[in-house]
Enzyme design. Structure first.
Site, short mmCIF file in Angstrom:
data_model
loop_
_atom_site.label_atom_id
_atom_site.label_comp_id
_atom_site.label_asym_id
_atom_site.label_seq_id
_atom_site.Cartn_x
_atom_site.Cartn_y
_atom_site.Cartn_z
N ASP A 155 17.19 -1.91 11.61
CA ASP A 155 16.27 -0.76 12.32
C ASP A 155 17.02 0.19 13.19
O ASP A 155 16.99 0.87 13.91
CB ASP A 155 15.22 -1.71 13.55
CG ASP A 155 14.10 -2.33 12.90
OD1 ASP A 155 13.95 -2.14 11.65
OD2 ASP A 155 13.71 -3.17 13.70
N GLU A 192 2.77 7.28 6.84
CA GLU A 192 3.93 6.88 6.11
C GLU A 192 3.73 7.06 4.65
O GLU A 192 4.39 7.44 3.73
CB GLU A 192 4.06 5.26 6.44
CG GLU A 192 4.59 4.93 7.64
CD GLU A 192 5.03 3.49 7.66
OE1 GLU A 192 3.95 2.79 7.69
OE2 GLU A 192 6.17 3.03 7.84
N ARG A 216 22.26 -15.98 2.79
CA ARG A 216 21.82 -14.69 2.90
C ARG A 216 22.60 -13.82 2.15
O ARG A 216 22.38 -13.10 1.49
CB ARG A 216 21.58 -14.38 4.32
CG ARG A 216 20.93 -12.71 4.51
CD ARG A 216 20.97 -12.23 5.85
NE ARG A 216 20.27 -13.24 6.67
CZ ARG A 216 19.10 -13.35 6.72
NH1 ARG A 216 18.24 -12.71 6.46
NH2 ARG A 216 18.53 -14.30 7.53
N SER A 229 0.80 -1.29 0.09
CA SER A 229 0.13 0.13 0.00
C SER A 229 0.83 1.29 -0.06
O SER A 229 0.54 2.15 -0.68
CB SER A 229 -1.11 -0.16 1.32
OG SER A 229 -0.29 0.28 2.29
N HIS A 247 9.87 2.31 9.01
CA HIS A 247 9.37 1.76 10.10
C HIS A 247 8.16 2.14 10.90
O HIS A 247 8.10 3.16 11.31
CB HIS A 247 10.61 1.36 10.95
CG HIS A 247 10.64 0.59 12.21
ND1 HIS A 247 10.62 -0.71 12.12
CD2 HIS A 247 10.40 0.74 13.56
CE1 HIS A 247 10.84 -1.44 13.37
NE2 HIS A 247 10.42 -0.41 14.15
N MET A 295 10.62 -7.91 3.66
CA MET A 295 10.63 -8.79 4.92
C MET A 295 11.77 -9.62 5.29
O MET A 295 11.95 -10.26 5.78
CB MET A 295 9.49 -9.76 5.06
CG MET A 295 8.15 -8.84 5.34
SD MET A 295 7.96 -8.10 6.63
CE MET A 295 7.90 -9.35 7.83
C1 GRF Z 1 4.83 -0.38 6.60
O1 GRF Z 1 4.12 -0.01 7.63
C2 GRF Z 1 5.92 -0.20 6.82
O2 GRF Z 1 6.71 0.83 8.01
C3 GRF Z 1 6.57 -1.70 7.26
O3 GRF Z 1 5.60 -2.42 6.53
C4 GRF Z 1 4.54 -1.76 6.30
C5 GRF Z 1 4.23 -1.92 4.72
O4 GRF Z 1 2.96 -1.78 4.37
N1 GRF Z 1 7.94 -1.91 7.04
P1 GRF Z 1 2.31 -2.05 3.00
O5 GRF Z 1 2.78 -3.48 2.58
O6 GRF Z 1 3.12 -1.07 1.88
O7 GRF Z 1 0.85 -2.01 3.09
#
Ligand code: GRF
Length: 195
Positions: free
Chosen positions: A150, A179, A69, A16, A114, A94
């Site tokens: 982080d 964000e 990795r 999103s 974050h 992720m």
């Molecule tokens: C965001 O809240 C970001 O801070 C975190 O993952 C989320 C991503 O959201 N690292 P989306 O997948 O773009 O909806």
């Protein structure tokens, strides 16, 4: 004004944040969306006509991913070099990248957002952690990624109130609303400082 920077967005999930950047994709210089798994983020990119790359982690042995990795990260590095990417913005990505990517040209060139006010609440389930801790205010942080998860210089932060009946879902969505504005703005400002 220098040459526009070539930006890659890294996604793993619903995408999103990426979706919110699509109207500004040319201004932001988004030329690539890379995912570590099939996800809605890739579909959003394809629908917007942005080049996509799927670097599937499952191509690597999940039981010993830690040992692989670096190989996985090098594969991503090859893709970035092939696309002449100047700046990466992780948006819900992720996978923790191996430090080799910072050693080979991308130090200071990977950003992250974050869903908490760093240095508070690091890790994977930080919206839940904030609720459980009973804080009245949390928020989001845009920072430069380093090899330590982080951490890295903070570029921008915005506070979001925690409401009495908040669930992870309701609070996280209000954080994402912030964000979706703060991240593209910060990416633009940061890209303008890059050589
Ligand atoms: C965001 O809240 C970001 O801070 C975190 O993952 C989320 C991503 O959201 N690292 P989306 O997948 O773009 O909806």
């Amino acid at each position: 004004m220098g040459m526009p920077k070539r930006v890659a967005i890294f996604v793993s999930g619903t995408g999103s944040l990426l979706e919110a950047m699509i109207p500004q994709k040319d201004e932001l210089g988004i030329v690539l969306v890379l995912a570590d798994r099939p996800c809605r983020g890739l579909e959003i990119a394809r629908a917007a006509g942005i080049e996509t790359e799927l670097a599937e982690r499952t191509d690597f042995n999940p039981k010993r991913f830690d040992a692989e990795r670096d190989a996985y990260t090098l594969r991503i590095l090859q893709i970035l070099i092939g696309c002449q990417i100047d700046l990466v913005a992780m948006a819900g990505f992720m996978t923790i990248l191996h430090r080799v990517i910072f050693e080979r040209g991308f130090k200071g060139r990977i950003l992250n957002t974050h869903p908490a006010l760093l240095p508070m609440f690091k890790g994977n389930h930080v919206v839940l952690d904030a609720i459980l801790a009973g804080v009245k205010v949390t928020g989001c942080t845009v920072h430069v990624a380093t090899e330590v998860r982080d951490e890295g210089p903070i570029l921008a932060q915005k506070a979001v109130d925690v409401l009495p009946n908040d669930t992870v879902e309701t609070l996280w969505e209000r954080i994402k609303v912030v964000e979706r504005v703060l991240y593209p703005k910060t990416i633009l400002e940061y890209a303008a400082t890059l050589k």
